[in-house]
Design a protein around this motif. Structure first.
Motif, mmCIF file in Angstrom:
data_model
loop_
_atom_site.group_PDB
_atom_site.id
_atom_site.type_symbol
_atom_site.label_atom_id
_atom_site.label_comp_id
_atom_site.label_asym_id
_atom_site.label_seq_id
_atom_site.Cartn_x
_atom_site.Cartn_y
_atom_site.Cartn_z
ATOM 1 N N GLU A 23 0.825 -1.207 0.000
ATOM 2 C CA GLU A 23 0.000 0.000 0.000
ATOM 3 C C GLU A 23 0.864 1.263 0.000
ATOM 4 O O GLU A 23 0.541 2.246 -0.673
ATOM 5 C CB GLU A 23 -0.921 0.000 1.214
ATOM 6 N N CYS A 25 3.859 1.525 -1.277
ATOM 7 C CA CYS A 25 4.414 1.629 -2.630
ATOM 8 C C CYS A 25 3.395 2.229 -3.587
ATOM 9 O O CYS A 25 3.727 3.131 -4.385
ATOM 10 C CB CYS A 25 4.847 0.251 -3.127
ATOM 11 N N GLU A 26 2.167 1.749 -3.522
ATOM 12 C CA GLU A 26 1.134 2.258 -4.417
ATOM 13 C C GLU A 26 0.862 3.733 -4.161
ATOM 14 O O GLU A 26 0.696 4.526 -5.107
ATOM 15 C CB GLU A 26 -0.161 1.467 -4.239
ATOM 16 N N TRP A 29 3.733 5.804 -5.531
ATOM 17 C CA TRP A 29 3.724 5.721 -6.988
ATOM 18 C C TRP A 29 2.628 6.604 -7.581
ATOM 19 O O TRP A 29 2.866 7.343 -8.549
ATOM 20 C CB TRP A 29 3.521 4.271 -7.421
ATOM 21 N N ARG A 30 1.443 6.558 -6.995
ATOM 22 C CA ARG A 30 0.325 7.338 -7.532
ATOM 23 C C ARG A 30 0.487 8.837 -7.285
ATOM 24 O O ARG A 30 0.018 9.658 -8.079
ATOM 25 C CB ARG A 30 -0.997 6.870 -6.913
#
Length: 442
Positions: A23, A25-26, A29-30
Motif C-alpha cells: 500500500e 508503494c502504491e 507511486w500514484r
C-alpha cells in the motif's frame, strides 16, 4: 501546480489504520506524478533575514512572528512562510507562463522588501548566509525535531547548515503527459548541473570563503544521499524508465526522521529505521505500524534536487538578487517546457548531467560546464519570452565571462569587506544589489 491526490493507499479511506508495504508503494507511486499539460509554473524564493542596525546579529524570531499584517498584504498573491533559521520565503501561485510568474513574484518581493525595511529588517536572497552562524530561530516542533535528528545522525553538521543558513530559488513545473514522464524527469536531472552553475551564489559561509561556488549545494551534497540525493541515478539518465517507481524506492529506502505522536508532538528517530522496515514491522516506532499520515509526513523530510510531488519541484538553484533570479527562472522554464529548447538543451548537456559536485565546487570554471552553459543560454535566449530578453542577455554576458552571481560577491567583498557587502545587499534596491553569492561548510 497540480496537487497530490487524496489518500489512495487505503481502500477504506481511513488514514489512521496501519499501512502495508504494498500500500505504501502504491501511494507513493500514484502521488509522485500527475498526468498534466506542460506550461504552468510556480516560483518560490527564500531570503535571509537581517537586522539593518546590526547586520551580524541573528534576528529575534519575535520580530516577524506573527507576520505583520502589512507584510502579508505586501506579498500580494504570494504566500509568506518562515524557514528554520528565520529565512523568509515567498511562494507564488501557479501561473500560465514563466513571464507571468516572474512578473508577479518580482512585484511581491519588491513590496515585501520595502515593508520589512520600514521595520528595520533587510532581506538577502543568497544561497548561504555569508557571515552568521547556523542558528535555528523558528520554534516550530517540526524544526526542533529536525535539529535533534541531525544532531544525532549528522556528525559533519551539514543538516544544521542546510536548515538554518541556506536559501534557494525553487521552480515548480508540471509533470506533463504520462507518456513523457521518464524523459522529462531525466531531463530535469540532466539540466541540473548547468543550471546550478549558472545560479551559483554562495561562496562564503560562517564569515569566510569556502572555495566553492555553491556552498549551499555542497551542504546538501553532504547529507545522507538516501534523503537528499537524486531520485534517479544520474550516471544512467539515458536508461531512465518509470520515475514514479524510482520515487517509491527512494521514499521507502530513506530513514525515518521523526514520528508524529499525540498532542502533535514529534518523536525523533535516533537510530536508523527506513520507512520500509517500519511498514514491514521489522521495527515499531511509537509502538505501532505506520499510517498514510506517517507516510505523508515522511515524504516532507526528503529533499532530492528534483522532488516529485505530483509536479516537478526543482530545488537545486541558489537564491540570487532580483538582478539575476528572473533570468535563472526563465532559463529553467524554457529549457524544460519549450519542446524545441528542451531537445537542443538535451544535446548540449549530454556529457554534464552527472557533474553535480563539479558544478557546486567549480561552477563555470569547469570547461565542460562552461561550454554546455554557453549553448543552453543561447538556446534559452532565442526561445524565452521577449519580455525577459534584457535579463537573459545580461545573465548570458555574465556566464560568458566565466562568472556566476557569487563571483560578483567575491569581488565586492574584496573591495569593501563581508559586512559591508552584506549590508549593501540588505539595504539597496534590487537594481543595485551587490550580494550575489554566499558560502559552504568546511
Amino acid at each position: 501546480m497540480v496537487t497530490r491526490p487524496e489518500s489512495t493507499g487505503t481502500e477504506t479511506g481511513d488514514d489512521s489504520r496501519p499501512l502495508s508495504v504494498p500500500e505504501a508503494c502504491e501511494y507513493v507511486w500514484r502521488s509522485a506524478l500527475t498526468d498534466s499539460t506542460v506550461g504552468a509554473i510556480g516560483l518560490e524564493l527564500e531570503s535571509h533575514v537581517v537586522d539593518l542596525d546590526n547586520i551580524v546579529r541573528p534576528v529575534d524570531w519575535g520580530a516577524l512572528d506573527p507576520l505583520p499584517a502589512e507584510v502579508r498584504a505586501a506579498a500580494g498573491t504570494s504566500s509568506v512562510s518562515r524557514e528554520p533559521g528565520g529565512q523568509l520565503e515567498l511562494s507564488g501561485p501557479p501561473h500560465a507562463s514563466s513571464a507571468e510568474a516572474i512578473t508577479a513574484l518580482r512585484a511581491d518581493v519588491d513590496r515585501v522588501r520595502a515593508v520589512t525595511a520600514g521595520l528595520g529588517i533587510g532581506l538577502v536572497p543568497a544561497g548561504t548566509d555569508p557571515l552568521r552562524p547556523s542558528y535555528r530561530t523558528n520554534p516550530s516542533g517540526r524544526y526542533r525535531a529536525m535539529e535533534e535528528y541531525f544532531a544525532a545522525t549528522d556528525p559533519a553538521g551539514c543538516g544544521v547548515v542546510a536548515m538554518n543558513s541556506t536559501a534557494a530559488l525553487q521552480v515548480n513545473l508540471e509533470a506533463g503527459p504520462r507518456r513523457g514522464w521518464a524523459q522529462r524527469v531525466a531531463h530535469a536531472h540532466r539540466l541540473g548541473p548547468v543550471l546550478l552553475a549558472i545560479s551559483a551564489n554562495s561562496p562564503w559561509l560562517h564569515g569566510r570563503s569556502t572555495g566553492w561556488k555553491s556552498a549551499r549545494q555542497r551542504t546538501w551534497l553532504g547529507l545522507d544521499r538516501r534523503r537528499a540525493g537524486p531520485v534517479l541515478d544520474v550516471r544512467s539518465l539515458a536508461n531512465a524508465t518509470d520515475p514514479a517507481m524510482a520515487a517509491v524506492a527512494f521514499a521507502l529506502g530513506a530513514p525515518v526522521m521523526f514520528v508524529a505522536t499525540e498532542h502533535d508532538e514529534r518523536a525523533v528517530v535516533r537510530h536508523e529505521v527506513t520507512f520500509e522496515q517500519w511498514a514491514r514491522g521489522d521495527v515499531l516506532l511509537d509502538r505501532r505500524l505506520p499510517t498514510v499520515l506517517d507516510l505523508d509526513l515522511h515524504l516532507t523530510t526528503l529533499f532530492p534536487p528534483v522532488r516529485l510531488r505530483g509536479y516537478l519541484e526543482l530545488r537545486f538553484l541558489d537564491a540570487t538578487p532580483q538582478r539575476w533570479w528572473p533570468a535563472v527562472a526563465a532559463v529553467t522554464a524554457t529549457l524544460m517546457d519549450d519542446p524545441i529548447a528542451a531537445d537542443l538543451a538535451a544535446e548540449a548537456t549530454e556529457g554534464t548531467g552527472a557533474l553535480w559536485t563539479e558544478a557546486a565546487r567549480d561552477g563555470l570554471s569547469d570547461p565542460r560546464l562552461a561550454e554546455a552553459t554557453r549553448r543552453c543560454l543561447q538556446i534559452a535566449t532565442d526561445r524565452a519570452p521577449v519580455a525577459l530578453a534584457a535579463e537573459l542577455e545580461e545573465l548570458a554576458e555574465l556566464a560568458d565571462s566565466g562568472r556566476s552571481p557569487g563571483d560578483l560577491l567575491v569581488e565586492r567583498i574584496g573591495k569593501v569587506g563581508p559586512r559591508a557587502a552584506l549590508a549593501e545587499s540588505a539595504r539597496e534596491p534590487r537594481e543595485r544589489s551587490v550580494l550575489r553569492g554566499t558560502c559552504t561548510p568546511d
